[in-house]
Every structure is written in C-alpha cells, then in structure tokens.
Design a protein around this motif. Structure first.
Motif, PDB file in Angstrom:
ATOM      1  N   ASN A   1      34.352  46.881  62.935  1.00 12.84           N
ATOM      2  CA  ASN A   1      35.609  46.188  63.242  1.00 12.84           C
ATOM      3  C   ASN A   1      35.690  44.824  62.526  1.00 12.84           C
ATOM      4  O   ASN A   1      35.955  43.788  63.149  1.00 12.84           O
ATOM      5  N   THR A   2      35.418  44.853  61.236  1.00 15.36           N
ATOM      6  CA  THR A   2      35.462  43.629  60.447  1.00 15.36           C
ATOM      7  C   THR A   2      36.131  43.917  59.106  1.00 15.36           C
ATOM      8  O   THR A   2      36.629  45.018  58.884  1.00 15.36           O
ATOM      9  N   SER A   3      36.184  42.926  58.253  1.00 13.21           N
ATOM     10  CA  SER A   3      36.738  43.165  56.913  1.00 13.21           C
ATOM     11  C   SER A   3      35.904  42.398  55.890  1.00 13.21           C
ATOM     12  O   SER A   3      35.133  41.511  56.253  1.00 13.21           O
ATOM     13  N   MET A   4      36.063  42.738  54.635  1.00 11.40           N
ATOM     14  CA  MET A   4      35.282  42.117  53.559  1.00 11.40           C
ATOM     15  C   MET A   4      36.172  41.863  52.351  1.00 11.40           C
ATOM     16  O   MET A   4      36.905  42.746  51.908  1.00 11.40           O
ATOM     17  N   LYS A   5      36.084  40.642  51.841  1.00 13.46           N
ATOM     18  CA  LYS A   5      36.726  40.359  50.557  1.00 13.46           C
ATOM     19  C   LYS A   5      35.831  40.910  49.455  1.00 13.46           C
ATOM     20  O   LYS A   5      34.603  40.804  49.529  1.00 13.46           O
ATOM     21  N   VAL A   6      36.448  41.457  48.414  1.00  6.11           N
ATOM     22  CA  VAL A   6      35.681  41.953  47.276  1.00  6.11           C
ATOM     23  C   VAL A   6      36.337  41.494  45.976  1.00  6.11           C
ATOM     24  O   VAL A   6      37.547  41.254  45.930  1.00  6.11           O
ATOM     25  N   LEU A   7      35.512  41.356  44.969  1.00  8.63           N
ATOM     26  CA  LEU A   7      36.010  41.212  43.606  1.00  8.63           C
ATOM     27  C   LEU A   7      35.705  42.517  42.896  1.00  8.63           C
ATOM     28  O   LEU A   7      34.641  43.111  43.095  1.00  8.63           O
ATOM     29  N   ILE A   8      36.615  42.969  42.077  1.00  6.54           N
ATOM     30  CA  ILE A   8      36.372  44.178  41.288  1.00  6.54           C
ATOM     31  C   ILE A   8      35.632  43.765  40.017  1.00  6.54           C
ATOM     32  O   ILE A   8      36.123  42.933  39.251  1.00  6.54           O
ATOM     33  N   GLU A   9      34.436  44.329  39.846  1.00  4.12           N
ATOM     34  CA  GLU A   9      33.660  44.003  38.647  1.00  4.12           C
ATOM     35  C   GLU A   9      34.143  44.868  37.479  1.00  4.12           C
ATOM     36  O   GLU A   9      34.244  46.088  37.598  1.00  4.12           O
ATOM     37  N   VAL A  10      34.447  44.198  36.372  1.00  4.38           N
ATOM     38  CA  VAL A  10      34.953  44.887  35.190  1.00  4.38           C
ATOM     39  C   VAL A  10      33.861  44.890  34.121  1.00  4.38           C
ATOM     40  O   VAL A  10      33.280  43.852  33.803  1.00  4.38           O
ATOM     41  N   ASN A  11      33.582  46.064  33.584  1.00  5.09           N
ATOM     42  CA  ASN A  11      32.605  46.173  32.496  1.00  5.09           C
ATOM     43  C   ASN A  11      33.345  45.872  31.192  1.00  5.09           C
ATOM     44  O   ASN A  11      33.693  46.763  30.425  1.00  5.09           O
ATOM     45  N   ILE A  12      33.587  44.572  30.988  1.00  2.20           N
ATOM     46  CA  ILE A  12      34.500  44.145  29.926  1.00  2.20           C
ATOM     47  C   ILE A  12      33.989  44.509  28.526  1.00  2.20           C
ATOM     48  O   ILE A  12      34.762  44.726  27.610  1.00  2.20           O
ATOM     49  N   GLY A  13      32.661  44.610  28.392  1.00  5.66           N
ATOM     50  CA  GLY A  13      32.093  44.967  27.082  1.00  5.66           C
ATOM     51  C   GLY A  13      31.777  46.446  26.947  1.00  5.66           C
ATOM     52  O   GLY A  13      31.191  46.877  25.955  1.00  5.66           O
TER      53      GLY A  13
END
Length: 243
Positions: free
Chosen positions: A126-138
């Motif tokens: 019963n919680t939440s999580m902020k995430v960043l999407i990791e981009v494999n830019i190379g």
C-alpha cells in the motif's frame, strides 16, 4: 594500499564539496540556468557510513546507493532526516522488496519487467515509488536501460502500472573520445525529456533528468541535466577494499 583514516576522508570531502558546488553553479550560469535548478546527488558506493553522515552534517541533502546490500548495511545508521536517499544502481527484481520505504526514487528502471515488480510490491505494501526510466542512450550491450527508439512505448506501458510514478529519465552515456560526442548523447537525452514533457501524459512527470558523473557533469549541466551523480570527485578515489 593503506585505507584512509576517517579524519583524512572528512577533510577530502570538506575540500571537495564547496568546489563541486561551485563547479555546478558555474556550469549552470554558463548555460543560462540557475544553480538551484541542479541537484547534486552524492554517489556513496563503498563510502563508509561515518563519512556519509559527516557529508550530510555539512549540508549534503541527496545521496544515491548502487547496491541493495550496501544500502541495507548503512541504512539504520544514516542521518536520514536531513537527506533524501535514492537508488541508482542496476536492480534485480528479487531485490526490489528491500528498497520500499527506504528510498524515495529508483533511478535505474530500464525494463517493464522491473517496473511491474515494483508496482506489484507497492500495491502489496500500500505504497508508491517514484522511478526514473533509464535510457541506454549509447545502445551498449553491457549496460541496462531502454533503447531510445523504445522509450515512448516503454513510458506508456510503465505509467499505467499502479503504485509507480514516472518522475523523469536517467542515463549513463558511453565513454567518449571527445566532448562533442559526449554532448551529443546528453543532448539526445534532453530532447527525449523535453518531448515527453510536452506530451503531458497522465502519471508522467518530467521533474528529473539525471545524467552526468564526476568526469562529465559540467557537460551534462550544459545540455540540460537537472541532477548530477558525483562520487569520486566528492569523496576521493575508491582505494579501499570493495565489498
């Protein structure tokens, strides 16, 4: 090699911290930005608890750990009330459960599979999580992350998962021969960040563009980073035993 004493390590931090803040401010101003637009996240892999707490006591307000086990070992002793703790390393699905309630953000979500496990556990707790999407830019085989061409589709899939809030993007570009090549990767990230923000998609906020480390954070700031992850430039080279 002899391990440094705590007093030596405190001194290294005390000398480096104001210098790094000044370099961030200079890079921001040069890019026509405000220094306060950029968050300094201290990458604390292998840094002893005492040194991290000293850093927090000196004003450090954001840190990132790379390894779940190491975070758990340090967690109870950290001066948490004065510092935001995030997770910045590669994360296996079976370790997600240890991070809930301990970190404010998981920066290294590079697959829908990982996001689904975070969502499942958030619902359960019963919680939440902020995430960043990791981009494999190379587009490097050795690195995690979503391929640039699959980014929009992945964001759309992850944003629909309950218990997860997409808060931005993160990337580690390849080692580059020159700054122009490096800035090409950073600029591509910035473009994706701006493009996604412009779409105003439900449950997707582009609050954080996390890119740039000790060796290249001024270039990352010039290209639009809102957070830089700095370790060795703050704490000194990692010359002590690895866990």
């Amino acid at each position: 090699m002899m391990e440094k004493s705590y007093s030596e390590r405190f001194q290294i931090f005390d000398e480096n911290y104001p210098r790094i803040l000044e370099e961030i401010a200079k890079a921001a101003e040069k890019a026509g930005r405000k220094p306060e637009e950029i968050t300094l996240l201290a990458a604390t892999k292998t840094v002893p608890l005492e040194v991290i707490n000293h850093a927090i006591d000196q004003g450090l307000s954001c840190l990132g750990e790379n390894r779940v086990q190491e975070l758990l070992e340090k967690y109870d002793g950290l001066h948490k009330e004065h510092c935001d703790i995030q997770f910045i390393g590669q994360l296996q699905t079976n370790k997600v459960k240890y991070l809930l309630g301990k970190v404010s953000c998981i920066q290294s979500v590079g697959s829908v599979k990982l996001a689904k496990e975070i969502s499942r556990l958030c619902l359960k707790e019963n919680t939440s999580m902020k995430v960043l999407i990791e981009v494999n830019i190379g587009r490097e085989e050795s690195k995690g992350g979503v391929m640039p061409e699959a980014l929009l589709e992945t964001v759309d899939e992850i944003r629909q998962l309950p218990g997860i809030q997409i808060a931005g993007l993160m990337a580690i570009p390849p080692i580059c021969e020159n700054k122009a090549e490096l800035c090409g990767y950073f600029s591509a990230m910035r473009q994706s960040y701006v493009d996604i923000a412009a779409k105003k998609i439900d449950n997707v906020r582009m609050d954080c563009l996390s890119m740039g480390m000790s060796s290249d954070f001024p270039e990352a700031i010039a290209c639009g980073a809102t957070m830089v992850r700095v370790g060795s430039s703050l704490f000194g080279k990692r010359d002590y035993p690895q866990h």
